[in-house]
Scaffold this motif. Structure first.
Motif, PDB file in Angstrom:
ATOM      1  N   LEU A 221      17.469 -15.167 -10.713  1.00 44.95           N
ATOM      2  CA  LEU A 221      18.278 -15.803  -9.677  1.00 44.95           C
ATOM      3  C   LEU A 221      18.111 -17.323  -9.671  1.00 44.95           C
ATOM      4  O   LEU A 221      19.021 -18.058  -9.278  1.00 44.95           O
ATOM      5  CB  LEU A 221      17.901 -15.250  -8.304  1.00 44.95           C
ATOM      6  CG  LEU A 221      18.427 -13.862  -7.942  1.00 44.95           C
ATOM      7  CD1 LEU A 221      17.851 -13.413  -6.601  1.00 44.95           C
ATOM      8  CD2 LEU A 221      19.961 -13.838  -7.889  1.00 44.95           C
ATOM      9  N   ALA A 222      16.942 -17.782 -10.108  1.00 41.10           N
ATOM     10  CA  ALA A 222      16.630 -19.211 -10.063  1.00 41.10           C
ATOM     11  C   ALA A 222      16.973 -19.948 -11.348  1.00 41.10           C
ATOM     12  O   ALA A 222      16.724 -21.165 -11.451  1.00 41.10           O
ATOM     13  CB  ALA A 222      15.143 -19.391  -9.750  1.00 41.10           C
ATOM     14  N   GLN A 223      17.554 -19.265 -12.339  1.00 39.64           N
ATOM     15  CA  GLN A 223      17.821 -19.883 -13.634  1.00 39.64           C
ATOM     16  C   GLN A 223      18.570 -21.203 -13.499  1.00 39.64           C
ATOM     17  O   GLN A 223      19.694 -21.253 -13.014  1.00 39.64           O
ATOM     18  CB  GLN A 223      18.624 -18.931 -14.520  1.00 39.64           C
ATOM     19  CG  GLN A 223      17.810 -17.805 -15.132  1.00 39.64           C
ATOM     20  CD  GLN A 223      16.836 -18.306 -16.187  1.00 39.64           C
ATOM     21  OE1 GLN A 223      17.191 -19.006 -17.136  1.00 39.64           O
ATOM     22  NE2 GLN A 223      15.575 -17.948 -15.996  1.00 39.64           N
ATOM     23  N   HIS A 224      17.896 -22.285 -13.929  1.00 32.93           N
ATOM     24  CA  HIS A 224      18.498 -23.632 -13.977  1.00 32.93           C
ATOM     25  C   HIS A 224      19.091 -24.067 -12.638  1.00 32.93           C
ATOM     26  O   HIS A 224      20.013 -24.895 -12.589  1.00 32.93           O
ATOM     27  CB  HIS A 224      19.554 -23.707 -15.074  1.00 32.93           C
ATOM     28  CG  HIS A 224      19.054 -23.286 -16.426  1.00 32.93           C
ATOM     29  ND1 HIS A 224      18.044 -23.958 -17.075  1.00 32.93           N
ATOM     30  CD2 HIS A 224      19.384 -22.225 -17.218  1.00 32.93           C
ATOM     31  CE1 HIS A 224      17.783 -23.362 -18.231  1.00 32.93           C
ATOM     32  NE2 HIS A 224      18.571 -22.302 -18.337  1.00 32.93           N
ATOM     33  N   ALA A 225      18.573 -23.529 -11.549  1.00 36.08           N
ATOM     34  CA  ALA A 225      19.059 -23.918 -10.222  1.00 36.08           C
ATOM     35  C   ALA A 225      18.637 -25.349  -9.901  1.00 36.08           C
ATOM     36  O   ALA A 225      17.567 -25.812 -10.317  1.00 36.08           O
ATOM     37  CB  ALA A 225      18.513 -22.962  -9.165  1.00 36.08           C
ATOM     38  N   ASP A 226      19.478 -26.035  -9.159  1.00 40.96           N
ATOM     39  CA  ASP A 226      19.115 -27.377  -8.701  1.00 40.96           C
ATOM     40  C   ASP A 226      17.989 -27.310  -7.674  1.00 40.96           C
ATOM     41  O   ASP A 226      17.142 -28.200  -7.608  1.00 40.96           O
ATOM     42  CB  ASP A 226      20.329 -28.074  -8.088  1.00 40.96           C
ATOM     43  CG  ASP A 226      21.422 -28.321  -9.114  1.00 40.96           C
ATOM     44  OD1 ASP A 226      21.158 -29.031 -10.097  1.00 40.96           O
ATOM     45  OD2 ASP A 226      22.526 -27.774  -8.943  1.00 40.96           O
ATOM     46  N   LEU A 227      17.991 -26.244  -6.885  1.00 39.40           N
ATOM     47  CA  LEU A 227      16.977 -26.098  -5.839  1.00 39.40           C
ATOM     48  C   LEU A 227      16.680 -24.620  -5.622  1.00 39.40           C
ATOM     49  O   LEU A 227      17.592 -23.802  -5.524  1.00 39.40           O
ATOM     50  CB  LEU A 227      17.487 -26.718  -4.532  1.00 39.40           C
ATOM     51  CG  LEU A 227      16.591 -26.586  -3.296  1.00 39.40           C
ATOM     52  CD1 LEU A 227      15.232 -27.239  -3.524  1.00 39.40           C
ATOM     53  CD2 LEU A 227      17.266 -27.211  -2.081  1.00 39.40           C
ATOM     54  N   VAL A 228      15.388 -24.298  -5.563  1.00 32.37           N
ATOM     55  CA  VAL A 228      14.939 -22.939  -5.291  1.00 32.37           C
ATOM     56  C   VAL A 228      14.104 -22.950  -4.015  1.00 32.37           C
ATOM     57  O   VAL A 228      13.201 -23.776  -3.859  1.00 32.37           O
ATOM     58  CB  VAL A 228      14.080 -22.382  -6.446  1.00 32.37           C
ATOM     59  CG1 VAL A 228      13.549 -20.989  -6.104  1.00 32.37           C
ATOM     60  CG2 VAL A 228      14.887 -22.343  -7.738  1.00 32.37           C
ATOM     61  N   ALA A 257       9.803 -21.155 -10.458  1.00 29.36           N
ATOM     62  CA  ALA A 257      10.636 -22.345 -10.663  1.00 29.36           C
ATOM     63  C   ALA A 257      10.485 -22.889 -12.080  1.00 29.36           C
ATOM     64  O   ALA A 257      11.463 -23.279 -12.724  1.00 29.36           O
ATOM     65  CB  ALA A 257      10.276 -23.412  -9.634  1.00 29.36           C
ATOM     66  N   GLN A 258       9.250 -22.924 -12.564  1.00 29.05           N
ATOM     67  CA  GLN A 258       8.975 -23.435 -13.906  1.00 29.05           C
ATOM     68  C   GLN A 258       9.641 -22.567 -14.979  1.00 29.05           C
ATOM     69  O   GLN A 258      10.339 -23.077 -15.867  1.00 29.05           O
ATOM     70  CB  GLN A 258       7.464 -23.485 -14.142  1.00 29.05           C
ATOM     71  CG  GLN A 258       7.062 -24.007 -15.529  1.00 29.05           C
ATOM     72  CD  GLN A 258       5.580 -23.789 -15.788  1.00 29.05           C
ATOM     73  OE1 GLN A 258       5.098 -22.661 -15.731  1.00 29.05           O
ATOM     74  NE2 GLN A 258       4.858 -24.868 -16.041  1.00 29.05           N
ATOM     75  N   GLU A 259       9.445 -21.260 -14.897  1.00 28.00           N
ATOM     76  CA  GLU A 259       9.978 -20.363 -15.915  1.00 28.00           C
ATOM     77  C   GLU A 259      11.497 -20.254 -15.849  1.00 28.00           C
ATOM     78  O   GLU A 259      12.143 -19.930 -16.850  1.00 28.00           O
ATOM     79  CB  GLU A 259       9.323 -18.991 -15.781  1.00 28.00           C
ATOM     80  CG  GLU A 259       7.827 -19.016 -16.102  1.00 28.00           C
ATOM     81  CD  GLU A 259       7.122 -17.713 -15.793  1.00 28.00           C
ATOM     82  OE1 GLU A 259       7.799 -16.655 -15.784  1.00 28.00           O
ATOM     83  OE2 GLU A 259       5.900 -17.748 -15.551  1.00 28.00           O
ATOM     84  N   ALA A 260      12.062 -20.531 -14.686  1.00 33.02           N
ATOM     85  CA  ALA A 260      13.520 -20.491 -14.533  1.00 33.02           C
ATOM     86  C   ALA A 260      14.181 -21.787 -14.991  1.00 33.02           C
ATOM     87  O   ALA A 260      15.401 -21.843 -15.113  1.00 33.02           O
ATOM     88  CB  ALA A 260      13.885 -20.217 -13.077  1.00 33.02           C
ATOM     89  N   GLY A 261      13.392 -22.831 -15.229  1.00 34.35           N
ATOM     90  CA  GLY A 261      13.978 -24.119 -15.587  1.00 34.35           C
ATOM     91  C   GLY A 261      14.704 -24.769 -14.429  1.00 34.35           C
ATOM     92  O   GLY A 261      15.687 -25.494 -14.620  1.00 34.35           O
ATOM     93  N   ALA A 262      14.223 -24.506 -13.205  1.00 35.44           N
ATOM     94  CA  ALA A 262      14.835 -25.099 -12.018  1.00 35.44           C
ATOM     95  C   ALA A 262      14.453 -26.575 -11.908  1.00 35.44           C
ATOM     96  O   ALA A 262      13.535 -27.053 -12.583  1.00 35.44           O
ATOM     97  CB  ALA A 262      14.396 -24.343 -10.771  1.00 35.44           C
ATOM     98  N   LYS A 263      15.154 -27.290 -11.027  1.00 36.41           N
ATOM     99  CA  LYS A 263      14.885 -28.720 -10.861  1.00 36.41           C
ATOM    100  C   LYS A 263      13.942 -29.014  -9.699  1.00 36.41           C
ATOM    101  O   LYS A 263      13.102 -29.910  -9.788  1.00 36.41           O
ATOM    102  CB  LYS A 263      16.197 -29.481 -10.658  1.00 36.41           C
ATOM    103  CG  LYS A 263      17.095 -29.493 -11.878  1.00 36.41           C
ATOM    104  CD  LYS A 263      18.361 -30.305 -11.606  1.00 36.41           C
ATOM    105  CE  LYS A 263      19.278 -30.321 -12.814  1.00 36.41           C
ATOM    106  NZ  LYS A 263      20.540 -31.081 -12.536  1.00 36.41           N
ATOM    107  N   HIS A 264      14.107 -28.302  -8.590  1.00 33.04           N
ATOM    108  CA  HIS A 264      13.304 -28.563  -7.397  1.00 33.04           C
ATOM    109  C   HIS A 264      12.930 -27.244  -6.735  1.00 33.04           C
ATOM    110  O   HIS A 264      13.659 -26.260  -6.835  1.00 33.04           O
ATOM    111  CB  HIS A 264      14.072 -29.430  -6.385  1.00 33.04           C
ATOM    112  CG  HIS A 264      14.550 -30.739  -6.940  1.00 33.04           C
ATOM    113  ND1 HIS A 264      15.754 -30.863  -7.585  1.00 33.04           N
ATOM    114  CD2 HIS A 264      13.983 -31.977  -6.948  1.00 33.04           C
ATOM    115  CE1 HIS A 264      15.923 -32.130  -7.962  1.00 33.04           C
ATOM    116  NE2 HIS A 264      14.862 -32.817  -7.596  1.00 33.04           N
ATOM    117  N   LEU A 265      11.802 -27.260  -6.026  1.00 31.78           N
ATOM    118  CA  LEU A 265      11.289 -26.070  -5.358  1.00 31.78           C
ATOM    119  C   LEU A 265      10.848 -26.423  -3.941  1.00 31.78           C
ATOM    120  O   LEU A 265      10.147 -27.426  -3.741  1.00 31.78           O
ATOM    121  CB  LEU A 265      10.092 -25.502  -6.132  1.00 31.78           C
ATOM    122  CG  LEU A 265       9.265 -24.398  -5.464  1.00 31.78           C
ATOM    123  CD1 LEU A 265      10.085 -23.120  -5.326  1.00 31.78           C
ATOM    124  CD2 LEU A 265       7.985 -24.134  -6.259  1.00 31.78           C
TER     125      LEU A 265
END
Length: 314
Positions: A221-228, A257-265
Protein backbone atom coordinates in the motif's frame (compact mmCIF):
# COMPACT_ATOMS: atom_id res chain seq x y z
CA UNK A 1 -3.84 18.51 0.31
CA UNK A 2 -3.51 18.95 4.04
CA UNK A 3 -3.56 16.27 6.70
CA UNK A 4 -4.71 17.16 10.23
CA UNK A 5 -4.49 14.76 13.16
CA UNK A 6 -7.36 15.02 15.62
CA UNK A 7 -6.37 11.99 17.67
CA UNK A 8 -3.01 10.23 17.80
CA UNK A 9 -3.28 7.95 20.83
CA UNK A 10 -3.59 4.19 21.17
CA UNK A 11 -6.36 2.23 22.84
CA UNK A 12 -7.93 4.93 24.96
CA UNK A 13 -7.68 8.72 25.34
CA UNK A 14 -5.01 10.31 27.50
CA UNK A 15 -4.45 13.89 28.59
CA UNK A 16 -2.10 14.48 25.65
CA UNK A 17 -3.59 12.27 22.93
CA UNK A 18 -7.15 11.51 21.94
CA UNK A 19 -8.13 8.34 20.08
CA UNK A 20 -7.57 7.96 16.36
CA UNK A 21 -9.00 10.41 13.82
CA UNK A 22 -7.32 12.01 10.81
CA UNK A 23 -8.81 14.59 8.43
CA UNK A 24 -7.66 14.88 4.84
CA UNK A 25 -8.45 18.45 3.83
CA UNK A 26 -9.09 18.68 0.09
CA UNK A 27 -11.01 21.95 -0.01
CA UNK A 28 -8.68 23.26 -2.71
CA UNK A 29 -8.90 20.10 -4.78
CA UNK A 30 -12.61 19.17 -4.49
CA UNK A 31 -14.25 21.40 -1.88
CA UNK A 32 -14.62 18.60 0.67
CA UNK A 33 -12.83 16.77 3.48
CA UNK A 34 -12.35 13.08 4.17
CA UNK A 35 -12.11 11.57 7.64
CA UNK A 36 -10.09 8.46 8.43
CA UNK A 37 -11.36 6.74 11.58
CA UNK A 38 -13.44 8.48 14.20
CA UNK A 39 -12.39 7.71 17.75
CA UNK A 40 -14.31 8.84 20.81
CA UNK A 41 -14.70 12.65 21.11
CA UNK A 42 -13.55 13.36 17.57
CA UNK A 43 -16.21 16.04 17.28
CA UNK A 44 -14.85 17.69 20.43
CA UNK A 45 -11.45 17.91 18.75
CA UNK A 46 -13.05 19.40 15.65
CA UNK A 47 -14.37 22.27 17.76
CA UNK A 48 -10.78 23.48 18.20
CA UNK A 49 -10.12 23.56 14.45
CA UNK A 50 -11.54 25.30 11.35
CA UNK A 51 -12.96 21.95 10.20
CA UNK A 52 -16.69 22.00 9.39
CA UNK A 53 -18.40 18.58 9.76
CA UNK A 54 -20.79 19.40 6.90
CA UNK A 55 -17.73 19.54 4.61
CA UNK A 56 -16.84 15.93 5.44
CA UNK A 57 -18.41 13.80 2.70
CA UNK A 58 -16.49 10.54 3.16
CA UNK A 59 -15.40 8.62 6.24
CA UNK A 60 -13.01 5.70 5.87
CA UNK A 61 -12.98 3.29 8.81
CA UNK A 62 -10.02 0.93 9.18
CA UNK A 63 -11.53 -1.49 11.72
CA UNK A 64 -14.18 -1.84 14.39
CA UNK A 65 -12.16 -1.40 17.58
CA UNK A 66 -13.75 1.26 19.76
CA UNK A 67 -10.85 3.69 19.65
CA UNK A 68 -11.46 3.98 15.91
CA UNK A 69 -15.29 4.18 15.74
CA UNK A 70 -16.81 5.33 19.05
CA UNK A 71 -16.93 8.95 17.86
CA UNK A 72 -19.08 8.18 14.82
CA UNK A 73 -22.61 8.44 16.28
CA UNK A 74 -22.02 11.86 17.81
CA UNK A 75 -20.38 13.24 14.70
CA UNK A 76 -23.13 11.93 12.42
CA UNK A 77 -25.80 13.53 14.59
CA UNK A 78 -23.98 16.84 14.96
CA UNK A 79 -23.49 17.07 11.20
CA UNK A 80 -27.28 17.42 10.96
CA UNK A 81 -27.47 20.08 13.71
CA UNK A 82 -24.74 22.02 11.88
CA UNK A 83 -26.68 22.25 8.64
CA UNK A 84 -25.31 19.25 6.80
CA UNK A 85 -27.52 18.30 3.85
CA UNK A 86 -25.02 16.83 1.39
CA UNK A 87 -24.70 13.02 1.21
CA UNK A 88 -22.12 11.29 3.39
CA UNK A 89 -20.57 7.90 2.63
CA UNK A 90 -18.91 5.64 5.20
CA UNK A 91 -16.50 2.96 3.97
CA UNK A 92 -15.32 0.19 6.24
CA UNK A 93 -15.10 -3.54 6.95
CA UNK A 94 -18.04 -5.89 7.38
CA UNK A 95 -20.04 -4.98 10.48
CA UNK A 96 -19.77 -1.22 10.14
CA UNK A 97 -23.26 -0.95 8.57
CA UNK A 98 -24.94 -2.92 11.34
CA UNK A 99 -23.14 -0.98 14.06
CA UNK A 100 -23.93 2.47 12.65
CA UNK A 101 -27.53 1.73 11.63
CA UNK A 102 -28.32 0.06 14.96
CA UNK A 103 -26.84 2.92 16.95
CA UNK A 104 -28.76 5.54 14.95
CA UNK A 105 -32.00 3.58 15.23
CA UNK A 106 -31.83 2.85 18.96
CA UNK A 107 -30.75 6.38 19.85
CA UNK A 108 -33.44 8.00 17.70
CA UNK A 109 -30.82 10.08 15.90
CA UNK A 110 -32.33 12.11 13.06
CA UNK A 111 -30.14 12.77 10.03
CA UNK A 112 -30.87 15.60 7.61
CA UNK A 113 -28.73 14.11 4.84
CA UNK A 114 -28.50 10.82 2.92
CA UNK A 115 -26.13 8.39 4.64
CA UNK A 116 -24.56 5.63 2.57
CA UNK A 117 -22.53 2.81 4.13
CA UNK A 118 -20.31 0.62 1.98
CA UNK A 119 -18.71 -2.48 3.47
CA UNK A 120 -15.56 -2.96 1.45
CA UNK A 121 -12.94 -5.58 0.73
CA UNK A 122 -9.52 -5.40 -0.86
CA UNK A 123 -9.18 -3.49 -4.11
CA UNK A 124 -10.52 -0.17 -5.38
CA UNK A 125 -13.17 1.17 -2.99
CA UNK A 126 -13.60 4.61 -4.59
CA UNK A 127 -12.71 6.10 -7.96
CA UNK A 128 -13.59 9.30 -9.81
CA UNK A 129 -11.89 11.72 -12.19
CA UNK A 130 -9.63 13.07 -9.43
CA UNK A 131 -8.85 10.27 -6.96
CA UNK A 132 -8.63 6.52 -6.56
CA UNK A 133 -8.76 4.89 -3.12
CA UNK A 134 -7.48 1.32 -2.75
CA UNK A 135 -7.79 -0.87 0.32
CA UNK A 136 -5.95 -3.95 1.56
CA UNK A 137 -6.18 -6.14 4.64
CA UNK A 138 -3.45 -5.56 7.20
CA UNK A 139 -2.36 -7.86 10.04
CA UNK A 140 -4.19 -7.05 13.27
CA UNK A 141 -6.20 -9.02 15.84
CA UNK A 142 -9.46 -8.29 13.99
CA UNK A 143 -9.99 -7.50 10.29
CA UNK A 144 -8.35 -4.15 9.60
CA UNK A 145 -7.91 -2.15 6.41
CA UNK A 146 -5.25 0.19 5.15
CA UNK A 147 -6.04 2.80 2.50
CA UNK A 148 -3.99 4.18 -0.39
CA UNK A 149 -5.22 7.50 -1.81
CA UNK A 150 -3.93 8.22 -5.30
CA UNK A 151 -4.48 11.60 -6.88
CA UNK A 152 -4.72 11.44 -10.65
CA UNK A 153 -2.48 13.67 -12.84
CA UNK A 154 -3.21 17.35 -12.34
CA UNK A 155 -3.87 19.47 -15.43
CA UNK A 156 -1.10 21.91 -16.21
CA UNK A 157 -1.54 25.59 -15.50
CA UNK A 158 -2.58 27.97 -18.27
CA UNK A 159 0.11 30.59 -18.94
CA UNK A 160 -2.30 33.48 -19.29
CA UNK A 161 0.24 36.16 -20.18
CA UNK A 162 1.73 33.97 -22.90
CA UNK A 163 -1.74 33.35 -24.32
CA UNK A 164 -2.55 37.06 -24.26
CA UNK A 165 0.73 37.82 -26.05
CA UNK A 166 -0.40 35.46 -28.83
CA UNK A 167 -3.60 37.48 -29.26
CA UNK A 168 -6.06 35.56 -27.07
CA UNK A 169 -8.52 38.01 -25.47
CA UNK A 170 -10.00 37.61 -22.01
CA UNK A 171 -12.99 35.29 -22.03
CA UNK A 172 -14.06 31.79 -23.06
CA UNK A 173 -11.15 31.19 -25.44
CA UNK A 174 -8.80 31.01 -22.45
CA UNK A 175 -11.03 28.29 -21.01
CA UNK A 176 -10.87 26.33 -24.26
CA UNK A 177 -7.07 26.41 -24.21
CA UNK A 178 -7.08 25.32 -20.56
CA UNK A 179 -9.25 22.33 -21.52
CA UNK A 180 -6.73 21.27 -24.14
CA UNK A 181 -8.57 22.67 -27.16
CA UNK A 182 -6.73 24.61 -29.85
CA UNK A 183 -8.16 28.03 -30.77
CA UNK A 184 -8.46 29.71 -34.17
CA UNK A 185 -8.48 33.53 -34.10
CA UNK A 186 -10.50 35.70 -36.57
CA UNK A 187 -7.31 36.36 -38.56
CA UNK A 188 -6.85 32.61 -39.10
CA UNK A 189 -4.01 32.24 -36.61
CA UNK A 190 -4.13 28.98 -34.65
CA UNK A 191 -3.03 29.01 -31.02
CA UNK A 192 -2.25 25.51 -29.81
CA UNK A 193 -3.20 24.57 -26.28
CA UNK A 194 0.11 22.75 -25.86
CA UNK A 195 1.96 26.03 -26.48
CA UNK A 196 0.33 27.89 -23.58
CA UNK A 197 -0.58 25.17 -21.07
CA UNK A 198 2.09 23.55 -18.93
CA UNK A 199 2.34 19.72 -18.96
CA UNK A 200 0.25 17.80 -16.41
CA UNK A 201 1.82 17.12 -13.01
CA UNK A 202 1.77 13.84 -11.17
CA UNK A 203 -0.77 13.75 -8.36
CA UNK A 204 0.09 12.93 -4.77
CA UNK A 205 -0.07 9.48 -3.22
CA UNK A 206 -0.95 9.10 0.44
CA UNK A 207 -1.14 5.88 2.46
CA UNK A 208 -3.09 5.75 5.73
CA UNK A 209 -2.77 2.46 7.57
CA UNK A 210 -4.93 1.14 10.35
CA UNK A 211 -3.62 -0.90 13.27
CA UNK A 212 -1.20 -3.55 12.06
CA UNK A 213 1.85 -5.61 12.67
CA UNK A 214 4.72 -5.29 10.21
CA UNK A 215 3.33 -6.96 7.08
CA UNK A 216 3.67 -7.20 3.32
CA UNK A 217 0.29 -5.57 2.69
CA UNK A 218 1.43 -2.37 4.41
CA UNK A 219 4.52 -2.25 2.20
CA UNK A 220 2.45 -2.76 -0.94
CA UNK A 221 0.00 0.00 0.00
CA UNK A 222 2.92 2.33 0.71
CA UNK A 223 4.81 1.69 -2.55
CA UNK A 224 6.50 4.96 -3.61
CA UNK A 225 3.93 6.97 -1.64
CA UNK A 226 4.67 10.62 -1.00
CA UNK A 227 3.49 10.18 2.58
CA UNK A 228 2.77 7.14 4.75
CA UNK A 229 0.86 7.30 8.04
CA UNK A 230 1.72 4.24 10.14
CA UNK A 231 0.92 3.25 13.70
CA UNK A 232 3.77 3.01 16.23
CA UNK A 233 2.16 1.75 19.40
CA UNK A 234 5.42 0.27 20.67
CA UNK A 235 9.16 0.93 20.45
CA UNK A 236 12.27 -1.16 19.90
CA UNK A 237 12.34 -2.20 23.57
CA UNK A 238 8.76 -3.53 23.50
CA UNK A 239 8.85 -5.49 20.23
CA UNK A 240 7.57 -8.62 22.00
CA UNK A 241 4.39 -6.78 23.03
CA UNK A 242 3.83 -5.37 19.55
CA UNK A 243 3.53 -8.78 17.94
CA UNK A 244 1.40 -10.10 20.80
CA UNK A 245 -1.20 -7.34 20.46
CA UNK A 246 -1.18 -7.04 16.67
CA UNK A 247 0.65 -3.73 16.55
CA UNK A 248 3.90 -2.32 15.17
CA UNK A 249 6.94 -0.69 16.66
CA UNK A 250 8.39 2.59 15.47
CA UNK A 251 11.27 0.67 13.89
CA UNK A 252 8.92 -1.65 12.01
CA UNK A 253 6.95 1.34 10.70
CA UNK A 254 10.21 2.87 9.48
CA UNK A 255 11.08 -0.40 7.75
CA UNK A 256 7.74 -0.34 5.93
CA UNK A 257 8.42 3.17 4.61
CA UNK A 258 12.00 2.27 3.68
CA UNK A 259 11.14 -0.98 1.89
CA UNK A 260 8.23 0.68 0.08
CA UNK A 261 10.44 3.47 -1.26
CA UNK A 262 8.16 6.08 0.31
CA UNK A 263 9.21 9.72 0.71
CA UNK A 264 7.88 10.65 4.16
CA UNK A 265 6.54 8.83 7.21
CA UNK A 266 4.31 10.05 10.04
CA UNK A 267 4.00 7.87 13.15
CA UNK A 268 0.71 7.89 15.05
CA UNK A 269 -1.33 5.67 17.42
CA UNK A 270 1.27 6.35 20.12
CA UNK A 271 0.90 4.52 23.44
CA UNK A 272 0.31 6.69 26.51
CA UNK A 273 3.45 5.13 28.01
CA UNK A 274 5.50 7.46 25.77
CA UNK A 275 5.62 11.07 26.99
CA UNK A 276 8.08 13.94 26.85
CA UNK A 277 11.59 12.89 25.88
CA UNK A 278 10.38 9.35 25.24
CA UNK A 279 8.43 10.64 22.24
CA UNK A 280 11.58 12.30 20.93
CA UNK A 281 13.37 8.99 21.32
CA UNK A 282 10.61 7.25 19.35
CA UNK A 283 11.22 9.63 16.46
CA UNK A 284 14.99 9.33 16.64
CA UNK A 285 14.91 5.53 16.68
CA UNK A 286 12.67 5.45 13.61
CA UNK A 287 14.72 8.13 11.84
CA UNK A 288 17.82 5.95 12.19
CA UNK A 289 16.07 3.58 9.74
CA UNK A 290 14.04 6.07 7.68
CA UNK A 291 15.29 9.65 7.89
CA UNK A 292 12.10 11.50 6.87
CA UNK A 293 10.11 10.45 9.94
CA UNK A 294 7.74 12.65 11.93
CA UNK A 295 5.76 11.98 15.11
CA UNK A 296 2.13 13.09 14.97
CA UNK A 297 0.56 15.03 17.84
CA UNK A 298 -3.08 15.97 18.27
CA UNK A 299 -3.91 18.98 16.06
CA UNK A 300 -0.65 18.65 14.09
CA UNK A 301 -1.19 19.57 10.43
CA UNK A 302 0.91 18.78 7.39
CA UNK A 303 0.68 20.03 3.82
CA UNK A 304 1.46 17.64 0.97
CA UNK A 305 2.45 19.49 -2.20
CA UNK A 306 4.56 18.40 -5.17
CA UNK A 307 5.82 15.38 -3.25
CA UNK A 308 7.04 17.46 -0.33
CA UNK A 309 5.68 17.63 3.22
CA UNK A 310 5.47 20.93 5.08
CA UNK A 311 4.66 21.06 8.78
CA UNK A 312 1.87 23.61 9.25
CA UNK A 313 1.21 23.02 12.97
CA UNK A 314 3.23 20.85 15.34
Amino acid sequence: MELQFLGTGAGMPSKERNTTAIVLNMLEERGTMWLFDCGEATQHRILHTPIKPRKIDKIFITHLHGDHIFGLPGLLGSRSFLGGTEPLTIYGPAGIREWVETTIRLSGTHLTYPLHIEEVDEGIVFDDEQFTVRAAWLSHVIPCLGYRIEQKPIAGALQVEKARALGIPKGPLLGQLKRGEDVTLPNGQVVRSADVVLPPKDGATLTILGDTKYCKAAILLAQHADLVVHEATFDAETTHLAAQYGHATNIEAARVAQEAGAKHLILTHISARFVGEQVTKLQQQAASVFAQTYIAHDFAAYRLHDGNVTILTK
